[in-house]
Design a protein around this motif. Structure first.
Motif, mmCIF file in Angstrom:
data_model
loop_
_atom_site.group_PDB
_atom_site.id
_atom_site.type_symbol
_atom_site.label_atom_id
_atom_site.label_comp_id
_atom_site.label_asym_id
_atom_site.label_seq_id
_atom_site.Cartn_x
_atom_site.Cartn_y
_atom_site.Cartn_z
ATOM 1 N N HIS A 125 0.838 -1.213 0.000
ATOM 2 C CA HIS A 125 0.000 0.000 0.000
ATOM 3 C C HIS A 125 0.870 1.259 0.000
ATOM 4 O O HIS A 125 0.652 2.175 -0.787
ATOM 5 C CB HIS A 125 -0.902 -0.012 1.233
ATOM 6 C CG HIS A 125 -1.886 1.110 1.276
ATOM 7 N ND1 HIS A 125 -3.152 1.022 0.768
ATOM 8 C CD2 HIS A 125 -1.768 2.382 1.752
ATOM 9 C CE1 HIS A 125 -3.781 2.163 0.932
ATOM 10 N NE2 HIS A 125 -2.961 3.005 1.541
ATOM 11 N N ALA A 126 1.866 1.269 0.882
ATOM 12 C CA ALA A 126 2.751 2.433 0.983
ATOM 13 C C ALA A 126 3.546 2.639 -0.301
ATOM 14 O O ALA A 126 3.712 3.771 -0.769
ATOM 15 C CB ALA A 126 3.694 2.276 2.174
ATOM 16 N N ARG A 127 4.041 1.547 -0.891
ATOM 17 C CA ARG A 127 4.850 1.679 -2.115
ATOM 18 C C ARG A 127 4.025 2.249 -3.271
ATOM 19 O O ARG A 127 4.516 3.023 -4.073
ATOM 20 C CB ARG A 127 5.428 0.318 -2.523
ATOM 21 C CG ARG A 127 6.465 -0.242 -1.578
ATOM 22 C CD ARG A 127 7.749 0.611 -1.513
ATOM 23 N NE ARG A 127 8.476 0.316 -0.288
ATOM 24 C CZ ARG A 127 8.336 1.005 0.838
ATOM 25 N NH1 ARG A 127 7.510 2.030 0.892
ATOM 26 N NH2 ARG A 127 9.031 0.685 1.913
ATOM 27 N N GLN A 128 2.769 1.831 -3.345
ATOM 28 C CA GLN A 128 1.908 2.328 -4.425
ATOM 29 C C GLN A 128 1.787 3.849 -4.372
ATOM 30 O O GLN A 128 1.965 4.544 -5.385
ATOM 31 C CB GLN A 128 0.514 1.696 -4.304
ATOM 32 C CG GLN A 128 -0.501 2.267 -5.306
ATOM 33 C CD GLN A 128 -1.918 1.810 -5.028
ATOM 34 O OE1 GLN A 128 -2.140 0.846 -4.293
ATOM 35 N NE2 GLN A 128 -2.897 2.497 -5.601
ATOM 36 N N TYR A 129 1.475 4.379 -3.200
ATOM 37 C CA TYR A 129 1.250 5.821 -3.098
ATOM 38 C C TYR A 129 2.555 6.608 -2.997
ATOM 39 O O TYR A 129 2.590 7.791 -3.343
ATOM 40 C CB TYR A 129 0.322 6.123 -1.919
ATOM 41 C CG TYR A 129 -1.086 5.661 -2.215
ATOM 42 C CD1 TYR A 129 -1.855 6.314 -3.172
ATOM 43 C CD2 TYR A 129 -1.630 4.538 -1.588
ATOM 44 C CE1 TYR A 129 -3.135 5.888 -3.480
ATOM 45 C CE2 TYR A 129 -2.906 4.097 -1.890
ATOM 46 C CZ TYR A 129 -3.658 4.780 -2.848
ATOM 47 O OH TYR A 129 -4.926 4.347 -3.166
ATOM 48 N N GLU A 130 3.620 5.960 -2.550
ATOM 49 C CA GLU A 130 4.937 6.602 -2.588
ATOM 50 C C GLU A 130 5.342 6.836 -4.040
ATOM 51 O O GLU A 130 5.796 7.931 -4.401
ATOM 52 C CB GLU A 130 5.969 5.717 -1.898
ATOM 53 C CG GLU A 130 7.389 6.289 -1.912
ATOM 54 C CD GLU A 130 8.385 5.294 -1.355
ATOM 55 O OE1 GLU A 130 8.912 5.535 -0.258
ATOM 56 O OE2 GLU A 130 8.635 4.262 -2.015
ATOM 57 N N ARG A 131 5.178 5.816 -4.874
ATOM 58 C CA ARG A 131 5.508 5.945 -6.299
ATOM 59 C C ARG A 131 4.629 7.011 -6.972
ATOM 60 O O ARG A 131 5.113 7.828 -7.754
ATOM 61 C CB ARG A 131 5.327 4.585 -6.988
ATOM 62 C CG ARG A 131 5.673 4.581 -8.473
ATOM 63 C CD ARG A 131 5.696 3.168 -9.033
ATOM 64 N NE ARG A 131 4.406 2.495 -8.862
ATOM 65 C CZ ARG A 131 4.178 1.539 -7.978
ATOM 66 N NH1 ARG A 131 5.140 1.123 -7.168
ATOM 67 N NH2 ARG A 131 2.978 0.967 -7.882
ATOM 68 N N GLU A 132 3.353 7.009 -6.614
ATOM 69 C CA GLU A 132 2.437 7.993 -7.191
ATOM 70 C C GLU A 132 2.845 9.414 -6.792
ATOM 71 O O GLU A 132 2.807 10.339 -7.604
ATOM 72 C CB GLU A 132 1.010 7.698 -6.718
ATOM 73 C CG GLU A 132 -0.044 8.554 -7.387
ATOM 74 C CD GLU A 132 -1.442 8.193 -6.941
ATOM 75 O OE1 GLU A 132 -2.137 9.093 -6.404
ATOM 76 O OE2 GLU A 132 -1.849 7.016 -7.116
#
Length: 802
Positions: free
Chosen positions: A246-253
C-alpha cells in the motif's frame, strides 16, 4: 569646494605620500535595514516573525522537509506545500547561491497507512467472496451505514458538550478549537448523508441479481463497509506485505506527481521502515537519559522530566502564559488515527509515544521494549539527525504539522541530542482552502494533483502559488487559476513580441539611436523592477511582490511599444525579456529546454532555418498584401461580397491553417507580426477559444430563448378579449364591460374586488389593442411566427450541445 562628509560620501581615504594617489570618497551606507544591506529574512515559526537568515556554516544550508504519509493520493494542498518549498529552494540555490543539502522523508508506516491498507485489503477480500451476494451485501451496507450514522451522532454530541463546557469555563481557546471541529464534523456528516442517499437507492435496485448491481453497491458503500469490517476483522490482517505494498503504491504515485509538477528531486530521500534499528537506538538513548519511560510495551517521552531538565516544550504552538495543558483533541491527534494505549499507561496525559506496542492487525518489529512500531513523530528526528546532524538550519512542513508533530519532534530530538535548539529556522506553508475549509481528505473536499493537471498545466499551478505568500493561507478557486493563466499569457505575449523585433536587423537600427524621455522612463522601470525583485526575494522569499514587479515592467514595455511613431530600443527590450526569463527560470516557471521564455524557442531567430523563415515571411507578405488590398477596396465600396470573402480567407489562414504548422500571426497597426509556437499548444488554445465562443453563443441563445418564450406568452395572454377575462366558473353575472358582479354561489362581488377587476380589464384592453395593431388584426399569425422563432433557437441550441 570641499566634498568631505557631504551627500552620500564619507570622509576621504588618503593614501600615504609615497602612493601619489588622490583622495577617494567611498559611498556611505547609512541604513540599518537588513534588506537594504542585502540580508535575507526568513519567517521563523519558532519566533513568529521574520529573522535574518544565518546558516551555521557559511553558505551551507542543511534543510529538512517532512514528506508525505503515503496512504492515499496527494492533493493540491500537498502541491501547495512542495511547490512552495521547491520555489524557495530554487531561489536559495540559483539566486542567492547557497549550497543546500535538501532532504525529504517518506512516512511509509503510520496509523493512517495501517488503517487504509487494512480496510482496502478487507474490501478486496469481500469483492472476491461470492458467498456474499447482492442481498447479503444490502444487509451489510445498511448495518454499516447505521453504525456510521450512530458514530457521527455521538461525535456531534461530544463536540457540542465540549463547546458548552468551554463557554461555561470562558475558555476561548478551547471553544474556538471545538467550533472548528464542529464545522468539519458537519461537512463530514453532509458527505455521509450523500453516501446514504446513493446506498439506499442502489439497495432498492430492481436488477439485484446482476453482478453489476453488486459492484456498484460495493463502490458506493465502500467507506462505511470498510470501517465496519475493520472494527470486526482488522485484527486478522497481519501480513507486512499488505502494508508495504500500500505504501509503495502511493509513494511511487507521489514521486510521479512531484515530477509532473516540475519539482526538483531532493538530494536525499529516506523512508521510515529502513530506519527502524536507528529509531530503536534513538529511543534507548532518551530512556538512558531519564527523559522517557516504558509502559505496557510502549515508550513515552516524559514531558515532566523533559521540562525539569531545562528544556522547553511547545515552541511552535505555545500554549500560552504558564503553559496551558494540551487539549484532548490535540492529544488525540498526537497519538494518531489508531490511538495509543490510553492515558492510563502515561505518567502525564500530554506525554507522547516514541514507540508503540503493536496491537493485533498492526505490523510489528522486535525491540528491547517489545514488538511494536515507531511513533508518528520519532521518524523525522531520526532520519534528519542521521543525514543532517544534531543541528539543522531549516526544517519545513505544512501549517497543520506545527503541533503536535513538529513540537514533539523538537522535544524528542533535543532530549536525545542534549541541546536546547535542534532547529534554527522552522518554516510552515499556509493552508490551502477550498469552499471555505482546509483542503482535506477526511472532508472529501480535495482535488488530487492528477485531477488538477487534467485541467491546468504544471506551469499554471506554479504561477498560481508564486502569486501568493507561501506562509499565508490561500483559496484554490477558478479565480486564482484564471489569474495564473492570464499572467502566463502576459509573459508569453511579451516574449514573442520582443523576439519578433530581434529577428530584424536591430543592431543596424540601434546605430545612431539615442534615448528620448520615453526610453529613459523604460530604462528606469527596468532597473526598478530588478531592485524590487531582489528586495522582495530577500524579504522572506516574497514571490508575490517579485512577480508583480516583473509584470509591471512588462506592462511598461507594452505601453512603450504602443507609442505612436516611436523607434523602440530593441536592445533595452531584449535586456528586459532576458532578465524576466532568467527570474522565471529561477522560479521554475521555465525549465530545461522550455519554449516558453524569451530566446528559448517560439520566435527565436535560430529556431528555424533561413529557408523556413523566408517561406513564412513570403506567406505573411502575401496575406498582408491581399488583406490591405481588400481593405482599400472596401473603403471605395467596390465588390463588398468579394472583399468580405477575401478577408475571411485571410482570417482563416491566420486562425485555422497556420496554427496547425505552429505559426502564430498577430495583426498590428504597424503590420503583421509572426512567431513560431508549439502546434499542440496552439491547437489547445484554439480549442479553448472555440469552447468559450460556443459557451458564449449558447448563453446568448438561452437568453434569446427566454425572451422569445416570454414574448409568446405575452402574445398568447394579449389575445384574450378584455370582456372575456373573467367569464369563468368562479362568477355568475357580469356587467357590460365584463366586470364580474356576482359570485358563482350568488354572493355579490365586493366593491374592492370589482375595482381591481375593472383595472385589470382596462390593462388588458390596452394590451389587446396594441396586439391587434402590431399584428394587423391577425394575432395568430404573429404567435405562429414567434413559436417558429422559439423552435429555431431550440434547434440551434440542440446542435451546439452535440
Amino acid at each position: 569646494m570641499s566634498l568631505s562628509g557631504t551627500g552620500n560620501f564619507c570622509q576621504p581615504i588618503c593614501e600615504d605620500s609615497s602612493s601619489h594617489r588622490h583622495p577617494w570618497y567611498p559611498p556611505e551606507i547609512a541604513t540599518t535595514d537588513p534588506i537594504a544591506r542585502g540580508q535575507l529574512l526568513l519567517r521563523n515559526t519558532l519566533t513568529g516573525k521574520k529573522e535574518p537568515f544565518v546558516p551555521m556554516q557559511a553558505r551551507h544550508v542543511r534543510w529538512y522537509t517532512c514528506g508525505p504519509t503515503v496512504y492515499d493520493s496527494s492533493h493540491v494542498g500537498h502541491a501547495r506545500t512542495y511547490l512552495s518549498f521547491d520555489i524557495m529552494r530554487r531561489v536559495m540555490t540559483d539566486y542567492f547561491h547557497y549550497n543546500v543539502l535538501y532532504q525529504i522523508n517518506t512516512t511509509d508506516i503510520d496509523d493512517k497507512i495501517i488503517l487504509r491498507a487494512r480496510q482496502n485489503e478487507l474490501i478486496r477480500l469481500l469483492e472476491l467472496d461470492h458467498s456474499v451476494d447482492f442481498d447479503k451485501l444490502v444487509v451489510l451496507a445498511k448495518e454499516a451505514l447505521g453504525e456510521a450514522k450512530a458514530k457521527s451522532d455521538l461525535k456531534k454530541e461530544e463536540i457540542a458538550t465540549a463547546i458548552e463546557e468551554a463557554t461555561q469555563n470562558k475558555d476561548s481557546r478551547a471553544k474556538t478549537e471545538q467550533e472548528g471541529l464542529m464545522e468539519q464534523h458537519l461537512v463530514k456528516r453532509k458527505n455521509l448523508d450523500g453516501d446514504e442517499a446513493k446506498i439506499m437507492e442502489l439497495c432498492g435496485s430492481s436488477s439485484s441479481s446482476s453482478k453489476d448491481a453488486r459492484a456498484k453497491l460495493l463502490v458506493a458503500a465502500k467507506s462505511v463497509i470498510a470501517e465496519k469490517l475493520d472494527r470486526e476483522k482488522g485484527h486478522l490482517i497481519t501480513d507486512h506485505s499488505v502494508f508495504n505494498a500500500h505504501a509503495r503504491q502511493y509513494e511511487r504515485e507521489f514521486m510521479e506527481d512531484m515530477t509532473a509538477l516540475g519539482i526538483r528531486e531532493p538530494d536525499v530521500l529516506t523512508r521510515v521502515t529502513e530506519y527502524v534499528p536507528q529509531i530503536i537506538a534513538f529511543v534507548e538513548t532518551i530512556i538512558e537519559k531519564g527523559l522517557a519511560y516504558k509502559s505496557n510495551g510502549s515508550v513515552y517521552l516524559s514531558l515532566d522530566s523533559f521540562q525539569a531538565a531545562g528544556h522547553n516544550y511547545r515552541k511552535l504552538n505555545p500554549a500560552g502564559p504558564g503553559g496551558a495543558a494540551t487539549s484532548a483533541a490535540e492529544m488525540a491527534e498526537g497519538e494518531g488515527a489508531l490511538g495509543g494505549g490510553g492515558t492510563s499507561e502515561k505518567r502525564n496525559p500530554s506525554d507522547f509515544a516514541l514507540w508503540k506496542a503493536s496491537k493485533p492487525g498492526e505490523p510489528a518489529w522486535e525491540s528491547p521494549f517489545g514488538p511494536g512500531r515507531p511513533g508518528w513523530h520519532i521518524e523525522c528526528s531520526v532520519v534528519a539527525g542521521d543525514i543532517l546532524g544534531e543541528r539543522i538550519d531549516i526544517h519545513s512542513g505544512g501549517e497543520d504539522l506545527k503541533f503536535p508533530h513538529h513540537d514533539n519532534e523538537l522535544a524528542q530530538s533535543e532530549a536525545c541530542f542534549g541541546c536546547n535548539q535542534w532547529v534554527n529556522y522552522f518554516t510552515h506553508t499556509g493552508h490551502l482552502h477550498i469552499q471555505g475549509l482546509k483542503m482535506s481528505k477526511s472532508l472529501k473536499n480535495f482535488i488530487t494533483i492528477r485531477q488538477a493537471l487534467e485541467h491546468n498545466t504544471a506551469r499554471q499551478l506554479r504561477i498560481m502559488f508564486l502569486l501568493q505568500a507561501w506562509d499565508q493561507p490561500m483559496n484554490y478557486s477558478d479565480q486564482t487559476i484564471d489569474d495564473a493563466r492570464s499572467k502566463e499569457a502576459a509573459f508569453k505575449s511579451f516574449f514573442r513580441e520582443v523576439e519578433a523585433l530581434v529577428r530584424d536587423d536591430y543592431l543596424a537600427q540601434e546605430v545612431g539611436w539615442r534615448m528620448a524621455d520615453h526610453d529613459h522612463k523604460l530604462a528606469d522601470a527596468y532597473l526598478a523592477a530588478r531592485q524590487s525583485v531582489h528586495e522582495s526575494l530577500l524579504d522572506n522569499f516574497n514571490t508575490k511582490d517579485a512577480m508583480s514587479a516583473l509584470l509591471k515592467v512588462i506592462n511598461e514595455a507594452n505601453t512603450y511599444l504602443r507609442l505612436p511613431q516611436v523607434r523602440p530600443s530593441v536592445l533595452l527590450l531584449r535586456a528586459i525579456a532576458t532578465y524576466v526569463t532568467q527570474i522565471l527560470k529561477i522560479f521554475g516557471v521555465i525549465d530545461g529546454e522550455d519554449e516558453f521564455g524569451f530566446g528559448s524557442g517560439g520566435g527565436d531567430a535560430n529556431a528555424t532555418s533561413s529557408g523556413g523563415e523566408q517561406y513564412i515571411e513570403t506567406l505573411v507578405s502575401f496575406r498582408e498584401s491581399i488583406r490591405n488590398a481588400a481593405l482599400e477596396a472596401a473603403k471605395g465600396g467596390d465588390s463588398k461580397a468579394a472583399i468580405q470573402a477575401v478577408l475571411q480567407i485571410c482570417d482563416a489562414l491566420r486562425d485555422e491553417v497556420l496554427p496547425k504548422v505552429g505559426v502564430r500571426l498577430e495583426d498590428r497597426p504597424t503590420g503583421t507580426m509572426w512567431n513560431l509556437e508549439d502546434p499542440e499548444v496552439m491547437a489547445k488554445e484554439l480549442a479553448e477559444k472555440a469552447a468559450k465562443e460556443k459557451e458564449a453563443q449558447i448563453s446568448k441563445l438561452e437568453k434569446q430563448l427566454i425572451a422569445r418564450e416570454k414574448e409568446c406568452e405575452k402574445i398568447k395572454n394579449s389575445m384574450v378579449k378584455p370582456e372575456d377575462m373573467f367569464r369563468t366558473n368562479e362568477f355568475k353575472e357580469w356587467d357590460e364591460s365584463g366586470v364580474p358582479t356576482t359570485l358563482a354561489n350568488g354572493d355579490p362581488v365586493s366593491g374592492g374586488q370589482m375595482k381591481k377587476k375593472k383595472k385589470a380589464i382596462d390593462k388588458q384592453s390596452k394590451a389587446f389593442k396594441d396586439l391587434m395593431e402590431k399584428s394587423c388584426n391577425n394575432p395568430q399569425e404573429l404567435l405562429s411566427a414567434a413559436h417558429k422563432e422559439v423552435d429555431g433557437i431550440k434547434e440551434k441550441l440542440s446542435s451546439l450541445s452535440l
